[in-house]
Design a protein around this motif. Structure first.
Motif, mmCIF file in Angstrom:
data_model
loop_
_atom_site.group_PDB
_atom_site.id
_atom_site.type_symbol
_atom_site.label_atom_id
_atom_site.label_comp_id
_atom_site.label_asym_id
_atom_site.label_seq_id
_atom_site.Cartn_x
_atom_site.Cartn_y
_atom_site.Cartn_z
ATOM 1 N N VAL A 43 -13.218 2.283 -0.816
ATOM 2 C CA VAL A 43 -11.874 2.744 -1.192
ATOM 3 C C VAL A 43 -11.322 3.591 -0.066
ATOM 4 N N ASP A 44 -10.103 3.303 0.337
ATOM 5 C CA ASP A 44 -9.428 4.048 1.386
ATOM 6 C C ASP A 44 -8.166 4.695 0.846
ATOM 7 N N PRO A 45 -7.768 5.837 1.399
ATOM 8 C CA PRO A 45 -6.497 6.435 0.989
ATOM 9 C C PRO A 45 -5.357 5.480 1.285
ATOM 10 N N THR A 46 -4.365 5.477 0.433
ATOM 11 C CA THR A 46 -3.190 4.585 0.433
ATOM 12 C C THR A 46 -3.516 3.212 -0.150
ATOM 13 N N ALA A 47 -4.794 2.944 -0.433
ATOM 14 C CA ALA A 47 -5.171 1.616 -0.943
ATOM 15 C C ALA A 47 -5.857 1.693 -2.299
ATOM 16 N N ALA A 48 -5.727 2.804 -3.004
ATOM 17 C CA ALA A 48 -6.500 2.996 -4.236
ATOM 18 C C ALA A 48 -6.246 1.902 -5.264
ATOM 19 N N VAL A 49 -4.988 1.575 -5.498
ATOM 20 C CA VAL A 49 -4.680 0.574 -6.531
ATOM 21 C C VAL A 49 -5.077 -0.820 -6.043
ATOM 22 N N TYR A 50 -4.809 -1.127 -4.777
ATOM 23 C CA TYR A 50 -5.234 -2.409 -4.224
ATOM 24 C C TYR A 50 -6.746 -2.554 -4.348
ATOM 25 N N CYS A 51 -7.477 -1.508 -3.949
ATOM 26 C CA CYS A 51 -8.934 -1.544 -4.065
ATOM 27 C C CYS A 51 -9.362 -1.735 -5.521
ATOM 28 N N ALA A 52 -8.674 -1.062 -6.433
ATOM 29 C CA ALA A 52 -9.012 -1.193 -7.850
ATOM 30 C C ALA A 52 -8.900 -2.645 -8.306
ATOM 31 N N HIS A 59 -5.705 -12.104 10.088
ATOM 32 C CA HIS A 59 -4.321 -12.441 10.411
ATOM 33 C C HIS A 59 -3.682 -13.152 9.214
ATOM 34 N N SER A 60 -2.698 -12.519 8.609
ATOM 35 C CA SER A 60 -1.996 -13.082 7.456
ATOM 36 C C SER A 60 -0.707 -12.297 7.259
ATOM 37 N N GLU A 61 0.029 -12.642 6.211
ATOM 38 C CA GLU A 61 1.258 -11.937 5.878
ATOM 39 C C GLU A 61 1.033 -10.858 4.823
ATOM 40 N N LEU A 62 -0.223 -10.579 4.494
ATOM 41 C CA LEU A 62 -0.530 -9.710 3.361
ATOM 42 C C LEU A 62 0.076 -8.324 3.505
ATOM 43 N N ALA A 63 0.061 -7.789 4.720
ATOM 44 C CA ALA A 63 0.546 -6.420 4.924
ATOM 45 C C ALA A 63 2.014 -6.367 5.332
ATOM 46 N N ASP A 64 2.703 -7.484 5.247
ATOM 47 C CA ASP A 64 4.082 -7.536 5.745
ATOM 48 C C ASP A 64 5.123 -7.163 4.705
ATOM 49 N N HIS A 65 4.736 -7.048 3.451
ATOM 50 C CA HIS A 65 5.732 -6.901 2.390
ATOM 51 C C HIS A 65 5.380 -5.755 1.453
ATOM 52 N N GLY A 66 6.375 -4.933 1.134
ATOM 53 C CA GLY A 66 6.242 -3.915 0.098
ATOM 54 C C GLY A 66 5.436 -2.711 0.536
ATOM 55 N N GLY A 67 5.319 -1.753 -0.374
ATOM 56 C CA GLY A 67 4.566 -0.549 -0.107
ATOM 57 C C GLY A 67 5.320 0.444 0.748
ATOM 58 N N ASP A 68 4.624 1.505 1.140
ATOM 59 C CA ASP A 68 5.208 2.546 1.969
ATOM 60 C C ASP A 68 5.405 2.028 3.396
ATOM 61 N N PRO A 69 6.606 2.150 3.966
ATOM 62 C CA PRO A 69 6.864 1.585 5.299
ATOM 63 C C PRO A 69 5.932 2.122 6.384
ATOM 64 N N LEU A 110 0.807 -1.211 0.000
ATOM 65 C CA LEU A 110 0.000 0.000 0.000
ATOM 66 C C LEU A 110 0.848 1.273 0.000
ATOM 67 N N SER A 111 0.313 2.298 -0.634
ATOM 68 C CA SER A 111 0.944 3.626 -0.633
ATOM 69 C C SER A 111 -0.031 4.616 -1.256
ATOM 70 N N ARG A 112 0.217 5.912 -1.047
ATOM 71 C CA ARG A 112 -0.555 6.931 -1.743
ATOM 72 C C ARG A 112 -0.265 6.871 -3.241
ATOM 73 N N VAL A 113 -1.246 7.258 -4.028
ATOM 74 C CA VAL A 113 -1.045 7.252 -5.480
ATOM 75 C C VAL A 113 0.100 8.186 -5.867
ATOM 76 N N ASP A 114 0.187 9.347 -5.200
ATOM 77 C CA ASP A 114 1.224 10.305 -5.602
ATOM 78 C C ASP A 114 2.633 9.872 -5.201
ATOM 79 N N ALA A 115 2.752 8.748 -4.501
ATOM 80 C CA ALA A 115 4.078 8.172 -4.267
ATOM 81 C C ALA A 115 4.629 7.522 -5.530
ATOM 82 N N LEU A 116 3.738 7.259 -6.479
ATOM 83 C CA LEU A 116 4.118 6.734 -7.803
ATOM 84 C C LEU A 116 4.966 5.464 -7.714
ATOM 85 N N ARG A 117 4.542 4.553 -6.866
ATOM 86 C CA ARG A 117 5.240 3.272 -6.738
ATOM 87 C C ARG A 117 4.719 2.331 -7.830
ATOM 88 N N VAL A 118 5.141 2.603 -9.051
ATOM 89 C CA VAL A 118 4.590 1.924 -10.223
ATOM 90 C C VAL A 118 4.863 0.426 -10.181
#
Length: 247
Positions: free
Chosen positions: A151-160, A190-200, A99-107
């Motif tokens: 849709v939540d902020p920081t999750a726009a692409v995930y939600c999409a 409870h999972s590992e889904l939020a453990d990897h990648g995205g904005d720290p 997850l990250s904000r869209v304007d972080a541009l983590r393409v």
């Protein structure tokens, strides 16, 4: 352990089954008497999980799987079909959530979510649908998210990607008269889904919320087990399952 008759026991393929919801689903469906075929990238975990299921009296097979590769997914389905003579259920569970904000541009993160969450689901459908159509029966379970409904902020692409999985599932359901289609939309689990990648910072916030709110992965697995257990003429189209305290 339940022991359904041969007619009731199903051949179930599960992607992303090395941890979290996928692992819990494998345990639940094997305990229900089904033959589970596990797929994920971490083959060491698949081997260990298969051993535990067999030790508990269940039936499990596994294969290394990258859902972003259509050849990999087709091989996964075809190998199961050759070995067991049919594929009854596919649980499209593999997913990522950097997850990250869209304007972080983590393409790169955007592309990974599209490739795993959406393209991986499409690959699963493409691999099993011809096999199920040929038999005139089958069940595709797509794991979406409560993020397929809001849709939540920081999750726009995930939600999409999860909105897309939900739309795809509904379209496939409407096109089908002999294939059941179920969408499972979990909230904090409870999972590992939020453990990897995205904005720290976002990852830390999601992990903190999950630690406070999350339901066990086994609860989601129970919902999948319920859908799979229904008669062939009953389609549990969608289940939303979340912590009571989740907004």
């Amino acid at each position: 352990m339940n022991s359904p008759s041969t007619d009731e026991s199903k051949i179930v393929l599960i992607t992303g089954s090395s941890s979290g919801i996928g692992e819990a689903t494998a345990r639940r469906l094997a305990a229900d008497g089904h033959q589970v075929v596990l797929g994920a990238r971490r083959v060491d975990r698949l081997a260990a999980l298969s051993d535990k299921i067999r030790a508990a009296g269940g039936r499990a097979d596994y294969q290394q799987l990258d859902v972003t590769s259509i050849d990999d997914v087709r091989n996964f389905a075809e190998r199961a079909h050759q070995r067991y003579g049919r594929v009854d259920v596919l649980v499209n569970n593999a997913g990522v959530m950097p997850l990250s904000r869209v304007d972080a541009l983590r393409v790169d993160d955007w592309n990974q979510m599209i490739d795993v969450n959406l393209r991986g689901t499409l690959h699963g459908i493409a691999a099993v649908l011809p096999l199920m159509r040929a038999r005139g029966a089958g069940h595709i379970v797509n794991v979406a998210s409560t993020s397929a409904h809001r849709v939540d902020p920081t999750a726009a692409v995930y939600c999409a990607t999860k909105y897309a999985v939900r739309a795809l599932s509904e379209g496939l359901r409407q096109e089908s008269r002999d294939i059941r289609v179920t969408v499972i939309s979990p909230g904090y689990t409870h999972s590992e889904l939020a453990d990897h990648g995205g904005d720290p910072e976002v990852r830390a916030a999601v992990r903190a919320a999950s630690d406070q709110l999350a339901i066990p992965a086994s609860t989601v697995a129970d919902a999948i087990g319920y859908a799979v257990a229904q008669p062939e003429n009953v389609d549990v189209s969608e289940v939303i399952i979340r912590p009571t305290a989740q907004g």
